[in-house]
Write an enzyme that holds these catalytic residues in place. Structure first.
Site, PDB file in Angstrom:
ATOM      1  N   GLY A 108       0.819  -1.197   0.000  1.00 19.38           N
ATOM      2  CA  GLY A 108       0.000   0.000   0.000  1.00 19.38           C
ATOM      3  C   GLY A 108       0.855   1.250   0.000  1.00 19.38           C
ATOM      4  N   CYS A 109       0.282   2.355  -0.467  1.00 17.88           N
ATOM      5  CA  CYS A 109       1.060   3.581  -0.618  1.00 17.88           C
ATOM      6  C   CYS A 109       1.497   4.161   0.730  1.00 17.88           C
ATOM      7  CB  CYS A 109       0.273   4.613  -1.419  1.00 17.88           C
ATOM      8  SG  CYS A 109      -1.382   4.964  -0.784  1.00 17.88           S
ATOM      9  N   ASN A 110       0.574   4.258   1.685  1.00 16.87           N
ATOM     10  CA  ASN A 110       0.942   4.776   3.000  1.00 16.87           C
ATOM     11  C   ASN A 110       1.944   3.862   3.694  1.00 16.87           C
ATOM     12  OD1 ASN A 110      -0.890   7.110   3.135  1.00 16.87           O
ATOM     13  ND2 ASN A 110      -2.518   5.586   3.166  1.00 16.87           N
TER      14      ASN A 110
END
Length: 357
Positions: free
Chosen positions: A150-152
């Site tokens: 995931g990006c975060n």
């Protein structure tokens, strides 16, 4: 010259899918032969993405089975829960898969805990390699199922991993992340409507309720136990990260500010920056600098930019990481892991420079 690898993209009408098409269009060793979208079925790529007009003149959006049948490797930019059955069909057909959803990032137990449902195909989880290349590069070689992070989780994990390896984590860490609106996807939503989002900033899913928390804690826990070279399914000691994302009125970008209180008192700004430099030495898509990173500097790029500070007054080490949530946080990272798995140059098809201003 070798024949390009045949690649298909599912979920190609979302932002992640667009990012994949952008990178694969310039990839010297891959050819996009099929694209999938229910919304745009039967239409050309131009109907969905004006900025790609003319680059894929022969492609028409089709269904999942048609994309799987035409491809050697399938990229899935499709929703969690719905993706695992697609992955199963693709693997059964002898294809390799790069999954941008969350379906193979966690253990079956963690998936059930954080996503509120039993995993559709737990028997495949052991085959998946977590696609954070800087930590799993050796493990990714020749693997057929990649779980793209995931990006975060990418931004926070890249910031905290060097501290974990150097023994510079306190009992817990705090990760505060600001993220652009595109991270919420392309679908219309009231709180993301321009009049409500412009000039506004808000926290959401704070402290233990955001699903990326599980990824961050697992990654940091494994680094604390195993150093830089990790195995996706290796055991690890639990580590607690208080993670809170904040959505701000910019289209793309993530800035993670991570803090942990340490007992060491002889640290300086220079020594903690050096910890990051040593940890990421030789990584082509991570840049460590003395200056604090900013999101505009990585907009449109597939790199991560990091820095660190030591606050002697409070005893906190601070680590900062800026990425483009659609680049290193999504499509760029997926293509990077694909390159490693297939034996291509790691940066093939990727963009190192940002867009300024």
């Amino acid at each position: 010259m070798a024949t390009p690898l045949r690649v298909g993209v599912l979920g190609a009408s979302g932002y992640g899918g667009a990012g994949l098409l952008e990178r694969l269009a310039r990839h010297p060793h891959a050819q996009v032969v099929a694209v999938g979208s229910r919304q745009y079925a039967g239409q050309g790529v131009d109907a969905c993405w004006p900025h790609l007009a003319g680059l894929f003149p022969d492609l028409v959006f089709t269904g999942e089975d048609e994309v799987i049948a035409a491809s050697d490797v399938v990229f899935c930019a499709t929703p969690h829960g719905a993706t695992a059955p697609i992955v199963k069909r693709a693997l059964d057909a002898g294809r390799s898969v790069v999954d941008l959803s969350a379906d193979f990032r966690l253990s079956a137990a963690s998936y059930a805990e954080w996503y509120g449902a039993e995993h559709p195909h737990p028997e495949l989880i052991s085959e998946a390699v977590y696609g954070l290349v800087e930590l799993h590069r050796d493990e990714l070689v020749a693997r057929r199922l990649i779980a793209s992070p995931g990006c975060n989780a990418t931004a926070a994990s890249l910031a905290l991993a060097p501290l974990a390896a150097a023994g510079l984590l306190g009992p817990t860490a705090v990760a505060n992340v600001i993220t652009g609106v595109s991270g919420a996807g392309r679908a219309a939503s009231g709180p993301l409507h321009f009049p409500e989002m412009d000039g506004n900033a808000r926290a959401y899913k704070p402290s233990g309720t955001h699903r990326h928390t599980a990824e961050i804690e697992a990654t940091v826990g494994r680094v604390r136990k195993g150093g830089k070279r990790l195995a996706t399914h290796a055991p690890f000691e639990p580590y607690t990260v208080s993670f809170t994302p904040h959505i701000v009125p910019m289209t793309r970008g993530i800035l993670a500010t991570c803090a942990t209180r340490v007992k060491e008192t002889e640290l300086t700004d220079e020594t903690v920056v050096q910890v990051l430099l040593d940890y990421y030495a030789g990584d082509p898509l991570v840049h460590v600098q003395e200056e604090l990173p900013q999101t505009k500097a990585v907009s449109g790029s597939d790199r991560a930019v990091l820095s660190a500070r030591f606050d002697p007054r409070s005893g906190h080490v601070l680590a900062f990481c800026a990425i483009d949530n659609l680049g290193k946080g999504a499509a760029g990272q997926a293509v990077q892991a694909f390159n490693v798995a297939q034996g291509f140059p790691e940066t093939a098809g990727l963009r190192l420079e940002g867009v300024w201003p």
